[in-house]
Every structure is written in structure tokens, then in C-alpha cells.
Design an enzyme around this catalytic site. Structure first.
Site, PDB file in Angstrom:
ATOM      1  N   GLU A 142       0.904  -1.163  -0.058  1.00  4.43           N
ATOM      2  CA  GLU A 142       0.158  -0.098   0.143  1.00  4.43           C
ATOM      3  C   GLU A 142       1.015   1.196  -0.270  1.00  4.43           C
ATOM      4  OE1 GLU A 142      -0.590  -2.577   1.926  1.00  4.43           O
ATOM      5  OE2 GLU A 142      -2.758  -3.080   1.689  1.00  4.43           O
ATOM      6  N   PHE A 172     -11.984  -6.457  14.103  1.00  5.60           N
ATOM      7  CA  PHE A 172     -11.072  -6.850  13.355  1.00  5.60           C
ATOM      8  C   PHE A 172     -10.502  -6.071  12.123  1.00  5.60           C
ATOM      9  CE2 PHE A 172      -9.467  -9.480   9.485  1.00  5.60           C
ATOM     10  CZ  PHE A 172      -8.489  -9.788   9.779  1.00  5.60           C
ATOM     11  N   GLN A 173      -9.198  -5.765  12.040  1.00  5.33           N
ATOM     12  CA  GLN A 173      -8.721  -4.908  11.122  1.00  5.33           C
ATOM     13  C   GLN A 173      -9.231  -3.235  11.343  1.00  5.33           C
ATOM     14  OE1 GLN A 173      -8.886  -6.688   7.147  1.00  5.33           O
ATOM     15  NE2 GLN A 173      -6.643  -7.650   7.667  1.00  5.33           N
ATOM     16  N   LYS A 193     -17.634   0.133   6.030  1.00  2.00           N
ATOM     17  CA  LYS A 193     -18.072  -0.683   5.109  1.00  2.00           C
ATOM     18  C   LYS A 193     -19.666  -0.666   5.039  1.00  2.00           C
ATOM     19  CE  LYS A 193     -17.909  -5.664   4.027  1.00  2.00           C
ATOM     20  NZ  LYS A 193     -17.328  -6.794   4.295  1.00  2.00           N
ATOM     21  N   MET A 200      24.777   7.770   1.613  1.00  2.00           N
ATOM     22  CA  MET A 200      24.644   8.990   2.231  1.00  2.00           C
ATOM     23  C   MET A 200      25.131   8.871   3.635  1.00  2.00           C
ATOM     24  SD  MET A 200      24.717  12.227   1.788  1.00  2.00           S
ATOM     25  CE  MET A 200      23.748  12.949   0.446  1.00  2.00           C
TER      26      MET A 200
HETATM   27  C1  LIG Z   1      12.509   5.307   4.765  1.00  2.00           C
HETATM   28  C2  LIG Z   1      14.082   6.028   5.409  1.00  2.00           C
HETATM   29  N1  LIG Z   1      14.898   5.536   6.080  1.00  2.00           N
HETATM   30  C3  LIG Z   1      16.105   5.988   6.442  1.00  2.00           C
HETATM   31  C4  LIG Z   1      16.545   6.906   5.975  1.00  2.00           C
HETATM   32  C5  LIG Z   1      17.845   7.670   6.019  1.00  2.00           C
HETATM   33  N2  LIG Z   1      18.716   7.436   4.980  1.00  2.00           N
HETATM   34  C6  LIG Z   1      18.992   8.493   4.165  1.00  2.00           C
HETATM   35  S1  LIG Z   1      19.905   8.250   2.915  1.00  2.00           S
HETATM   36  C7  LIG Z   1      20.085   6.833   3.206  1.00  2.00           C
HETATM   37  C8  LIG Z   1      20.958   5.804   2.529  1.00  2.00           C
HETATM   38  C9  LIG Z   1      20.275   5.536   1.189  1.00  2.00           C
HETATM   39  O1  LIG Z   1      21.089   4.358   0.527  1.00  2.00           O
HETATM   40  P1  LIG Z   1      20.936   4.289  -0.785  1.00  2.00           P
HETATM   41  O2  LIG Z   1      19.726   3.807  -1.315  1.00  2.00           O
HETATM   42  O3  LIG Z   1      22.013   3.194  -1.243  1.00  2.00           O
HETATM   43  O4  LIG Z   1      21.534   5.480  -1.600  1.00  2.00           O
HETATM   44  P2  LIG Z   1      23.071   6.041  -1.812  1.00  2.00           P
HETATM   45  O5  LIG Z   1      23.216   7.269  -0.632  1.00  2.00           O
HETATM   46  O6  LIG Z   1      23.904   5.007  -1.641  1.00  2.00           O
HETATM   47  O7  LIG Z   1      22.971   6.750  -3.418  1.00  2.00           O
HETATM   48  C10 LIG Z   1      19.497   6.415   4.486  1.00  2.00           C
HETATM   49  C11 LIG Z   1      19.512   5.214   5.392  1.00  2.00           C
HETATM   50  C12 LIG Z   1      15.850   7.650   4.938  1.00  2.00           C
HETATM   51  N3  LIG Z   1      15.950   8.796   4.298  1.00  2.00           N
HETATM   52  N4  LIG Z   1      14.539   6.832   4.419  1.00  2.00           N
END
Ligand SMILES: Cc1ncc(C[n+]2csc(CCOP(=O)(O)OP(=O)(O)O)c2C)c(N)n1
Ligand SMILES: [Mg+2]
Lengths: 579, 166
Positions: A66, A128-129, A178, A492
């Protein structure tokens, strides 16, 4: 049958025609709103509605989670400017939408999310749900409704779409018990909406607009700072005209990219944490900042007390709460960006523009000097550089593809190295920074534009947050391209750990545990390509773009490349790390 | 600074949660809050007492206005208004203190509304200062329990909140 009975029989027939079930009312409302595509996932509480949708005029796209239904509706909305629609069941179906809704909320994206709910009599019984999705989403929707009586349903549907797209757009949730879907009521779709507590201001205050023109004409070092409001109010033409008329340089936020042509000589690039050196310097040294549809986010301003210290600030925004929230504004104008900029343009007819423009000569020279000092650079040697991949994608698509991103380095490099020239070509989660956004958003955009090239520039980490949607792309023949910049890291996060935590890479390394993305694509019936050599990048992209099916391209890139420039969080904007 | 705000809101379920959620979500503070239906049964009025500097108050007012269910928001601080609060206090009473309690209640135009074998329950209405003063006097005598309604407030003179321009 006597005459009277006959008459009554006819009246009841008439009533049958006028009365509609809740499910039918929802369907009729969606038709009236011009909805074409619904991203959905069924469940017990909404089955009456799904049954009614059967054979209807809508294209229904069954996602695999979803969250993806909401991101897809959001991508559809960002790409088209129309309201996106998602439909899910109660309980877990509803809670799964929350990240998608918050994402749309932070970026002011018009969507309507329809959730099933347990029958009204059971609400509050831990049925439920059952979940209080209205309570859960109150702080991340523009507004939400629990429909308690089927006779309110038509009005609520009308209001939902109106609220989603008007004023500062945003997500609206309508919770449908519902029994409300099954019960009947007289139905007539309202022609108009009247909500006494909701009257957005579209036209800027004429006096304020006049004062703004005077202030602009007195400035010597002005900068236009444009945000997502330029895109949502379709004001890029007006912004470009204004910049050109006065010769004022333009920087945009991440959300504003594409709102001003990226190849325009007046374009400074993005500002903020990963903005260009000259954009950040220009803002810091400006004597006038004209903020249009932007909200002084902390990723944009850096340390707020040292932000643009010499600048007067004009702030044009449709949402009064955005004005003077974090930065004190000298001249606020509440209104729709397009209309206000249009008004400014017409007032400029009476101003002496030639001398003003001449006066900016030194300012523009100064900016050129900053640009000469440091412009974003990388060297393609050795392993594939992620920036190189993005630049090649940009060349091959002439900056005109619809690009979505995930979150992290992939997102920032895309913002820096893909030259967006048209609005609604960059779909990215700016405010919430939601990993897993890009792929389902690309599916939504592709559903809206089956013949355009839609590319998700992804990270290896983020893609895995919604990779199950490969099944959706394959099932509905949505030929989305996913370019994974595979650095083996949550890049990052690794970059922050390198800079600020002495290279202690806790929980940020994915290496060795990543799936084989080629096999993953193939397992779903999509196409997978793997690229390890710089020389293969362009041929692989060309090949992928020529395939009319979903394709994953796994670019194995330099794993320790960083995003520069970088303003560390909480530092002044001119304290940039350049290498 | 302390501000008294009057809100006109849609009289529908969930509105109180929207307002309370806004204050808690954005870190604004609520000192007191009162809600009731108005003459028009589709509208409720709320009186909120809050604190904040000018910048915070500007945000409070704007954020409240932004809620779809909020019809009107008026900050009474820059206007002429009256405010009242009612308090019920249960005070320990014995042979030595009974007369004293009654005298204090009288001075504050209060009423004894319930008498127990060891307590008096007093009702007093007034503005914040008056109530605080009353409580300060009763405290040494032994306050057993205390309930305050929270503030209600209204513009002075013939002006009403629903008027345009207010
Ligand atoms: C849902 C979510 N969880 C955690 C983060 C924190 N976060 C920001 S960038 C990142 C790493 C992203 O890794 P990747 O998709 O491999 O991208 P890259 O930076 O390597 O290009 C994380 C964990 C986020 N932005 N969103
Ligand atoms: Mg990565």
C-alpha cells in the site's frame, strides 16, 4: 393495478434511480472528478467498493504494497498536476499508507487516499482490522474525513478533491466504513464547495505587490530563490520572464528544479546543503532575496542566524504559515505564485528597467567569479563514477525524461548533474526524504504517460525498500527504467560517518548482501543489465531505453564517492566542504 | 507573553483533537482550554490560554487559521475583553476554621455549595488574579481538592467575535 398503485410504483422506480449505494457514490464522484487511474490494494472492508469498480471506466493498478499505491498516486500527481488517487483497505492497509501520505504532505502534493474502515457500529471496539487512521493521519494530511453517514458522502468526496488541489495542495484521506459503502442515499454531486473555514488567498495584496516592485528596483545584488510552489502553481513561465526582464539570477530548491530552465544563463543551480558554490555564495552576499513558493527549509538555509545576513527578503507564498516561520521576512505576499509574479511583471511595464539591469552588471560578474572558483567536478577514471552515469542519462534524454529519485547520494547527484529544463520532470521526496519513493512514483508517472521515458535514478539501498513493485510494472506493462547507482553502501549515511564519525561505518554497508539485481529483474519478468566499465555506460543506457519493458540497470559504481559541495548540518551556508 | 485566543470552529467530531494535536505537534503550549456549542449548533467556540513571543504567536494564529475546521481565530490580547474562570474548592473545615472559610468565601463573592462533616466546598468565579488570591488565602487552611474550569473570555462592548474585522 389501480391508478394509484401504478403511480406509487413509478415513484419508487424513480427513487431507485436517484438512490445510490455508498460504493456507487464513490464511483460516480471519481468519474465527476475526471479520475482515470486508481492505484489500489483490496481487503475485506473495501470489497463493496472494489466490486463496484469492476467494469468501470478507471484504470486500476494493483500495487504490491500500500505504501507504493500512495507513492504511485503521488508520482502521477507530480507528473500531471492532477489529483492522484489511492484506494486501500482498513487496518494494515491503511497504516501502510502513512509514509506515502506524509511524503505527499511534506511536498504539498495533491492526492486523495480512500481507506476502508470497519462498519460504523464496530468503530471503537477493536474490531478485526480496525485502526484509527483518522487519528494517525491527522498531522500528515491537509485534512481528513471519517464518513459516518452515506448521505454526506457526495459532499465529502467533492470537498476532498477540492481541498487536495486548491490553495497549498496536499493529501486528503477519506475513511469509508463498510456499512457506509453498502447503505444508500439520494445522490447528487454538489456543483460547488463551500467550506467556511477554508478560503485560500490567490491574489497578492496589491499594495504589497507594488511595494515589492519598488524594493526590487532598488536592489543591487538580488537573487530569485524559487521552490516547489513554482511547479505546483505552474509559474515557471512567469518566473523565467521575470528573471529575464530584470536580469536577476535564479537559484532553486530541490523541489523547484525544472521550474526554471537548467540550461539558462541566469541559472545558478540548486542552493543549500548540497547546492552549488556560487548559488550559496550569491544568496549569502545578496542584498535582496526574492523567495517564491519556497519555505526556508533547514536543508536550504544552513544555520538560520547567519543566513543571507545583508538581504531584505520578499516572500511570495500561498501558505501564510510558511511566511516568517523560520526566517523573518521583510515583505510578505500571500498568494498564488503564478498570479503574483504575473502582477509584478505587469507593474514592471512602468519601471525604468534599463538602468536597473545595467546596475546588476558587477553583481553578475561577481557571481561568474565564484562560478570560476569552484564548479562541481569529478574525474571519470577507474571505476564508474555515479555522476558520470547521471550526466550520460541527461545527454541521452536531452534533460526531458521524467526522472524520479530515491533518497541519499543518488538523489543529490541527480539534482546536481541532471539538467532539468522543464517543470514536472523531477519527482523526488524532498521534505520527508523517503527512501523507496522513486520506484513506485515512477510507476505512477509512467501510468500517466505511457509513451514517455520514465527513469528512477536509484540507490542500491533505497530500491530494496519497494522492489516488490517490479511485479506491478511487469503486470501493467509500465516500461519504467531503474538506474541503480550501486555503491554497496547506504552511501549518504556512509558519507556522514566518514565526515563526522571517523569512518565508523556502522550499519551502512550493504556489500556482499545485495541481491543480484539482474536476476531479481528476471525473476519478475523484467529485463536486467549489469554495467561495470565506464565504456559500457552509454551503450547500456541506449539499450535499456530501446526496450519497451521495465529494465533494471545495475551500475556498479565507485563505492566511496562523496557528494560535494556539502554544508554540514547547522553550519552557515558559506561554510562549504568542497573536497 | 500570555495570550487568550477565541476560536470559532465547526461543531463536528474530531475538532478538539485537531487543535490539541496542532499544539502538541508544534510544541506550542496550552495553559487552559474550554469548548462549548454556540447559539448556532453547527459552531463551537473555544477559549485557549497560551504563551509565546510574537513570532510563536504569529505561527499559532496562522496554523490555527490553516485548519479546515477552524472558522475564525481572534487573539484577544490586543483587544478589550473580559475573562472569567470558575473554581470549586474543597477546604478542610473544623470548629476553628469554619468561620474563617465562610468569611473568605464572602469576600470573594463565593458560595458554599456543599457542606460535609469535615469540609466545605466553595464555588468562586472571577479572573485569574482573583482566583489565585482566593486560593492563596485558603491554602493554609487545607485545600483537599480543587477543580478549575479554565478560562472563558469575551470582547467588551457591543462587538462580537463573528463580526467581520474582529
Ligand atoms: C525510509 C528511510 N529510512 C532511512 C533514511 C535515512 N537515509 C537517508 S539516505 C540513506 C542511504 C540511502 O542509501 P542508498 O539508497 O543506497 O543511496 P546512496 O546514498 O548510496 O546513493 C538512508 C538510510 C531515509 N531517508 N528514509
Ligand atoms: Mg547506495
Amino acid at each position: 393495478m389501480d391508478i394509484r398503485a401504478c403511480f406509487e410504483f413509478r415513484i419508487s422506480c424513480f427513487e431507485l434511480i436517484m438512490k445510490k449505494t455508498g460504493a456507487q457514490i464513490v464511483v460516480e464522484s471519481l468519474k465527476k472528478e475526471g479520475v482515470e487511474t486508481i492505484f489500489n490494494y483490496p481487503g475485506g472492508a473495501v470489497l463493496p467498493l472494489f466490486d463496484e469498480l469492476q467494469g468501470g471506466p478507471f484504470r486500476q493498478i494493483l500495487v504490491r504494497h500500500e505504501q507504493a499505491a500512495v507513492h504511485a498516486a503521488d508520482g502521477y500527481a507530480r507528473a500531471t498536476g492532477k489529483v492522484g488517487v489511492a484506494l486501500v483497505t482498513s487496518g494494515p492497509g491503511a497504516t501502510n499508507t502513512v509514509t506515502g501520505i506524509a511524503t505527499a504532505f511534506m511536498d504539498s502534493i495533491p492526492i486523495v487516499v480512500l481507506t476502508g474502515q470497519v462498519p460504523t457500529l464496530l468503530i471503537g471496539n477493536d474490531a478485526f482490522q480496525e485502526v484509527d487512521i483518522i487519528g494517525i493521519t491527522r498531522p500528515c494530511t491537509k485534512h481528513n474525513y471519517l464518513v459516518k453517514d452515506v448521505s454526506d458522502l457526495g459532499r465529502i468526496m467533492k470537498e476532498a478533491f477540492y481541498l487536495a488541489r486548491s490553495g497549498r495542495p496536499g493529501p486528503i484521506l477519506v475513511d469509508l466504513p463498510k456499512d457506509v459503502l453498502v447503505n444508500s442515499a439520494d445522490f447528487k454531486y454538489p456543483e460547488k464547495v463551500s467550506i467556511r473555514g477554508y478560503q485560500p488567498t490567490y491574489d497578492g495584496h496589491p499594495g504589497q505587490v507594488q511595494r515589492a516592485v519598488k524594493v526590487i528596483m532598488k536592489s543591487k545584488r538580488p537573487v530569485l530563490y524559487a521552490g516547489g510552489g513554482i511547479i505546483s502553481s505552474n509559474a515557471s513561465k512567469e518566473l523565467t520572464l521575470l528573471a529575464e526582464r530584470l536580469g536577476i539570477p535564479v537559484t532553486t530548491t530541490l523541489m523547484g528544479l525544472g521550474g526554471f530552465p537548467g540550461d539558462h544563463p541566469l541559472f545558478l543551480g540548486m542552493l543549500g546543503m548540497h547546492g552549488t558554490y556560487h548559488a550559496n555564495m550569491a544568496v549569502m552576499e545578496s542584498d535582496l532575496l526574492i523567495a517564491v513558493g519556497a519555505r526556508f527549509d533547514d536543508r536550504v538555509t544552513g544555520r538560520i542566524e547567519s543566513f543571507a545576513p545583508q538581504a531584505k527578503i520578499i516572500h511570495i507564498d500561498i501558505d501564510p504559515t510558511s511566511i516568517s516561520k523560520s526566517v523573518k521576512v521583510d515583505l510578505p505576499i500571500v498568494g498564488d505564485c503564478k498570479r503574483v509574479l504575473g502582477k509584478i511583471l505587469s507593474l514592471l511595464e512602468e519601471e525604468e528597467i534599463g538602468t536597473f539591469k545595467d546596475g546588476l552588471h558587477r553583481w553578475c560578474q561577481q557571481i561568474e567569479k565564484w562560478k570560476g572558483l569552484y564548479n562541481m567536478e569529478y574525474h571519470q577514471e577507474g571505476k564508474i563514477k555515479p555522476q558520470f552515469v547521471i550526466e550520460r542519462i541527461c545527454d541521452l534524454t536531452k534533460g526531458e525524461a521524467i526522472i524520479t529519485t530515491e533518497v541519499g547520494q543518488n538523489q543529490m547527484w541527480t539534482a546536481q548533474y541532471y539538467r532539468f529544463v522543464k517543470p514536472r520532470t523531477l519527482l523526488t521526496s524532498g521534505g520527508l526524504g523517503t527512501m523507496g519513493y522513486g520506484f513506485p512514483a515512477a510507476i505512477g508517472a509512467q501510468a500517466a504517460f505511457p509513451n514517455r521515458l520514465v527513469i528512477d535514478i536509484a540507490g542500491d539501498g533505497s530500491f530494496q525498500m519497494n522492489s516488490q513493485e517490479l511485479a506491478t510494472a511487469v503486470q501493467y506493462q509500465l516500461p519504467v527504467k531503474v538506474a541503480i547507482l550501486n555503491n554497496g553502501y547506504l552511501g549518504m549515511i556512509r558519507q556522514w560517518q566518514e565526515f563526522f564519525y571517523e569512518k565508523r561505518y556502522t550499519s551502512s554497508c550493504l556489500e556482499g548482501a545485495c541481491p543480484d539485481f539482474v536476476k531479481l529483474a528476471e525473476a519478475y519478468g523484467a529485463v536486467g543489465l549489469k554495467v561495470t566499465e565506464p565504456g559500457e555506460v552509454v551503450p547500456a543506457l541506449k539499450k535499456a531505453f530501446s526496450i519497451s519493458r521495465p529494465v533494471i540497470i545495475d551500475f556498479v559504481v565507485d563505492s566511496e564517492e562523496n557528494v560535494y559541495p556539502m554544508v554540514p548540518a547547522g553550519e552557515p551556508l558559506n561554510q562549504m566542504r568542497l573536497v | 507573553m500570555r495570550h487568550v485566543i477565541t476560536l470559532l470552529v465547526e461543531n463536528e467530531f474530531g475538532v478538539l483533537a485537531r487543535i490539541a494535536g496542532l499544539f502538541s505537534g508544534r510544541g506550542f503550549n496550552i495553559e487552559s482550554l474550554g469548548v462549548a456549542e454556540t447559539l448556532d449548533p453547527t459552531v463551537s467556540t473555544m477559549t485557549i490560554v497560551t504563551r509565546g513571543d510574537d513570532q510563536i504567536m504569529e505561527q499559532v494564529m496562522k496554523q490555527l487559521n490553516k485548519l479546515v475546521s477552524v472558522i475564525k481565530v481572534v487573539d484577544l490580547m490586543d483587544k478589550d475583553f473580559v475573562e472569567r474562570e470558575m473554581v470549586l474548592v474543597k477546604v478542610a473545615a473544623n470548629a476553628d476554621t469554619r468561620a474563617e472559610i465562610l468569611r473568605i468565601a464572602e469576600i470573594f463573592r463565593g458560595k458554599v455549595i456543599d457542606v460535609g462533616s469535615k469540609t466545605y466546598t466553595i464555588e468562586v468565579t472571577g479572573d485569574e488574579k482573583k482566583i489565585d488570591a482566593l486560593l492563596a488565602l485558603l491554602k493554609p487552611l487545607g485545600i483537599k481538592e480543587l477543580v478549575r474550569t479554565g478560562r472563558v473570555a469575551m470582547l467588551r462592548g457591543s462587538k462580537v467575535t463573528t463580526e467581520p474585522g474582529v
